[in-house]
Design an enzyme around this catalytic site. Sequence first.
Site: not given
Length: 428
Positions: A143, A238, A266
């Site tokens: 993702y 990522d 995050k």
Amino acid sequence: MMSRSESLFERAKRVLPGGVNSPVRAYQSVGGCPRFIKKAEGTYVYDEEGKRYLDYIGSWGPMILGHNHPEIQEAVIGAARNGLSFGTATEMEVQMGELLCELVPCFDMVRMVNSGTEAVMSAIRAARGFTGRDKIIKFEGCYHGHFDALLVKAGSGVMTAGIPDSSGVPKGCAKDTLTAVYNDMDSVRTLFEDNQGQIAALIIEPVAANMGVVLPEEGFLKELRKICTQNGTLLIFDEVITGFRLGLQGAQGAYGVTPDLATFGKIIGGGMPVGCYGGRREIMEMIAPLGSVYQAGTLSGNPVAMAAGLKELSILKEHPEIYGHLEELGETFRSGVRDILKKHGAKCQITGTGSLSCLFFTDIPVTNYEEAKTSDVQAFADYFHYMLDHGIHLAPSQFEAIFFNNAMKPKDVDQTLRVMDSYFALKE
Ligand SMILES: *Cc1c(COP(=O)(O)O)cnc(C)c1O
């Protein structure tokens, strides 16, 4: 009588699609009513009725120091006193940029944005601008946020909702996205051979944490580095989950492989909406106002967000022993779970590294998306609700990670293992 969470959920569903602002929160794959959380402290979250849960979501990663860390709270309040946003350059952005470039191996320069999605979207644009090519390779089950070109076999959210791909993505947007199989170099080689000179970037979660947690096999990331270099393709890590979780240098430090660009989110916001992308100087110099790749953000580098992130990263930098503690919690958990599974003959796989773990309800080892999908999501839902009823707050999806945080103590892991032991004893 409805609980407060139930009545709030009813109200929420009238005005918010599915009652939530991000899909996985809606408990769609596990059923039942999401707990509405009112506050959080250390290892615990408290729902609207004051019920306490040992929390393994940690806001999906940012709460690596535990919830409501006093120093971060103070930094945020201090920044807010000076004003919430100026839309101008500030000193804190310079400090953040310096700290990130000091710690992240591939960063010569960095641009702050407001989410992981935005970071990835911008990094892909930079890679395309730099190489003058259009195609990108991603891996099934990884993702990278919800932007059009990467919503292809995109892991947890879409797996949980059971939608193969998103509708509303124009065919043209995804036509340059090629998908490879995680841990399968042959699938990558084939794509490079069939699209010679056309691939701008290969993007990967260096530890996949959105199809459950799937580790890269020995040498896999190094091989990717090699094939990208050979083909003039930019390697993008990522690190929105792995960044500052697998250590101060992220997965690139942990695995000793330096990508051309990397994206973060995050943890680097300490709980505020923050992301960033960065990498080699000559690529980042393509970004406006220096170069021809346009990317902007009204609230990017916002002072309150920078205060939270900078404080979180500074604490991690000043206390590297935190990573040892997290590693120990994770290892204690995984070895405890292995014993429980063996004792009760349960057909599950425990995976993870450091403070990331996942319990797959499948009897085969999981190294890629197809294998992850063999998991019995009904069995996971049953387990999830048992844990929740016993005060353990897990992510409401088979395909999400279990996050440990620094406020946790060995006794918290022991308590979790006791509840798991009683669950699997019931199922024997
Ligand atoms: C969460 C996540 C994103 C998206 O970040 P948002 O802040 O939710 O937009 C991108 N990549 C990975 C690996 C993620 O886990």
